[in-house]
Enzyme design. Structure first.
Site, PDB file in Angstrom:
ATOM      1  N   TYR A  32       0.870  -1.178   0.000  1.00 13.10           N
ATOM      2  CA  TYR A  32       0.000   0.000   0.000  1.00 13.10           C
ATOM      3  C   TYR A  32       0.908   1.229   0.000  1.00 13.10           C
ATOM      4  O   TYR A  32       0.827   2.110   0.851  1.00 13.10           O
ATOM      5  CB  TYR A  32      -0.957  -0.001   1.198  1.00 13.10           C
ATOM      6  CG  TYR A  32      -2.253   0.719   0.887  1.00 13.10           C
ATOM      7  CD1 TYR A  32      -3.164   0.181  -0.012  1.00 13.10           C
ATOM      8  CD2 TYR A  32      -2.551   1.938   1.473  1.00 13.10           C
ATOM      9  CE1 TYR A  32      -4.349   0.849  -0.314  1.00 13.10           C
ATOM     10  CE2 TYR A  32      -3.726   2.622   1.172  1.00 13.10           C
ATOM     11  CZ  TYR A  32      -4.615   2.062   0.274  1.00 13.10           C
ATOM     12  OH  TYR A  32      -5.779   2.717  -0.022  1.00 13.10           O
ATOM     13  N   HIS A  37       7.505   5.286   1.426  1.00 11.04           N
ATOM     14  CA  HIS A  37       8.176   4.106   0.871  1.00 11.04           C
ATOM     15  C   HIS A  37       9.034   4.490  -0.339  1.00 11.04           C
ATOM     16  O   HIS A  37      10.149   4.012  -0.500  1.00 11.04           O
ATOM     17  CB  HIS A  37       7.139   3.070   0.407  1.00 11.04           C
ATOM     18  CG  HIS A  37       6.261   2.530   1.496  1.00 11.04           C
ATOM     19  ND1 HIS A  37       4.911   2.756   1.534  1.00 11.04           N
ATOM     20  CD2 HIS A  37       6.535   1.750   2.570  1.00 11.04           C
ATOM     21  CE1 HIS A  37       4.374   2.141   2.581  1.00 11.04           C
ATOM     22  NE2 HIS A  37       5.337   1.528   3.238  1.00 11.04           N
TER      23      HIS A  37
HETATM   24  P1  AMP Z   1       5.620  -0.483   6.276  1.00 12.95           P
HETATM   25  O1  AMP Z   1       5.125  -0.780   4.900  1.00 12.95           O
HETATM   26  O2  AMP Z   1       4.710   0.382   7.073  1.00 12.95           O
HETATM   27  O3  AMP Z   1       6.078  -1.726   7.004  1.00 12.95           O
HETATM   28  O4  AMP Z   1       6.937   0.400   6.088  1.00 12.95           O
HETATM   29  C1  AMP Z   1       7.996  -0.043   5.290  1.00 12.95           C
HETATM   30  C2  AMP Z   1       9.155   0.901   5.449  1.00 12.95           C
HETATM   31  O5  AMP Z   1       8.758   2.221   5.082  1.00 12.95           O
HETATM   32  C3  AMP Z   1       9.668   0.992   6.898  1.00 12.95           C
HETATM   33  O6  AMP Z   1      11.083   1.081   6.887  1.00 12.95           O
HETATM   34  C4  AMP Z   1       9.049   2.267   7.386  1.00 12.95           C
HETATM   35  O7  AMP Z   1       9.761   2.889   8.424  1.00 12.95           O
HETATM   36  C5  AMP Z   1       9.092   3.113   6.124  1.00 12.95           C
HETATM   37  N1  AMP Z   1       8.123   4.205   6.206  1.00 12.95           N
HETATM   38  C6  AMP Z   1       6.796   4.105   6.451  1.00 12.95           C
HETATM   39  N2  AMP Z   1       6.240   5.335   6.501  1.00 12.95           N
HETATM   40  C7  AMP Z   1       7.238   6.228   6.288  1.00 12.95           C
HETATM   41  C8  AMP Z   1       7.312   7.652   6.226  1.00 12.95           C
HETATM   42  N3  AMP Z   1       6.237   8.424   6.408  1.00 12.95           N
HETATM   43  N4  AMP Z   1       8.509   8.222   5.994  1.00 12.95           N
HETATM   44  C9  AMP Z   1       9.620   7.453   5.815  1.00 12.95           C
HETATM   45  N5  AMP Z   1       9.617   6.111   5.870  1.00 12.95           N
HETATM   46  C10 AMP Z   1       8.448   5.505   6.100  1.00 12.95           C
END
Ligand code: AMP
Length: 283
Positions: A32, A37
């Site tokens: 998503y 990301h």
């Molecule tokens: P997730 O899909 O939520 O597991 O996140 C995957 C990666 O994206 C992880 O390393 C998160 O820390 C990073 N991430 C999610 N949201 C953000 C954001 N707003 N800014 C920077 N990195 C993010």
């Protein structure tokens, strides 16, 4: 861009790239995809010959009653975004191939996960490091990029890599925010309009803490009280935690702030649990 669903095929792809002498950057996600990301992908892209992104909603890191079943998914949209960011491969496995019958081995995290989200979500970080190590073994990256939006996760993975001598460089990336300051998150999709506008209080409260700190305030109690009051002024927000912790060890700070500190918070808006953080700095 190669779409790879089978873990063995992912491992072959990575081994072949390595045998050609190519370096691999890796961005693990739960899909998503949003601009947060994509910012990690750009960092990875600049650091290696090949860029691999994974999309896997990892059941091991969800607790009972959490949002595993309803976690937002958009395979087509995610693939288009990966393609436009120049990913060389997207690894899109399913739970039954990552955790086939008989799977039983897990990593166990330590003191870093006794606080913050680790305290609120027992077992969560064990599930995270287990899947991340397995993903590392399949993707065989030279460098992996993680967002500091999940500050505790970044510290826990950095420690896992150090503790277990995993040959990967971990790179932390800044938090990407919407206009208005809300940190981008796949879970923002759950927010209703009123919740979304009240959720702006999270980043506002972090800015308030930073202002106090920059003005010389060093009493954690004073800073925490100001942050809590700001969030509590939002009728739809329910604080899970608001804490000031050591920026590296994540131990709660009670005395005057002398070491680098991070203010971390988790707040529920209805069924949506949002997290955010800010490392406090002199200016
Ligand atoms: P997730 O899909 O939520 O597991 O996140 C995957 C990666 O994206 C992880 O390393 C998160 O820390 C990073 N991430 C999610 N949201 C953000 C954001 N707003 N800014 C920077 N990195 C993010």
């Amino acid at each position: 861009m190669d779409l790879i669903r089978d873990p063995a095929a992912m491992r072959r792809w990575a081994s072949e790239a390595r045998s050609r002498g190519e370096s691999i950057a890796f961005v693990p996600t739960m899909g998503y995809l949003h601009d947060g990301h994509l910012s990690l992908m750009r960092i990875g892209r600049a650091r290696a010959d090949r860029l691999v992104t994974s999309v896997f909603v990892n059941p091991l890191q969800f607790g009972e009653g959490e949002d595993l079943e309803v976690y937002p998914r958009d395979e087509e949209g995610d693939l288009a975004k990966c393609e436009s960011e120049g990913c060389d491969a997207v690894f899109f496995p399913q739970p039954d191939t990552m955790y086939p019958p008989g799977f039983q081995t897990r990593l166990v995290t330590g003191a870093l996960t006794t606080v913050l989200c680790g305290a609120s979500r027992p077992g969560h970080f064990d599930g995270v490091v287990t899947v991340v190590l397995k993903l590392f073994n399949l993707v065989q990256p030279h460098v992996a990029v993680f967002g500091s939006k999940d500050y505790q996760q970044l510290q826990v993975i950095t420690r896992m890599v150090r503790d277990l001598a995993v040959p990967v460089e971990i790179v932390g990336a800044p938090i990407i925010r919407e206009e208005g300051g809300l940190a981008l998150s796949s879970r923002n999709a759950y927010l209703g309009p009123d919740e979304r506008s009240q959720a702006l209080a999270l980043n506002q409260s972090l800015a308030l803490a930073q202002e106090l700190f920059a003005a010389g305030e060093r009493d954690p109690g004073v800073i925490l009280a100001a942050v809590r009051a700001h969030i509590q002024a939002q009728p739809l927000g329910e604080i899970d935690y608001v804490q000031l912790v050591d920026a590296e060890e994540l131990t709660p700070l009670y005395g005057p702030l002398v070491r680098p500190a991070v203010l971390a918070l988790a707040v529920r808006f209805g069924r949506t649990r949002l997290i955010d953080n800010r490392v406090l700095s002199e200016s």
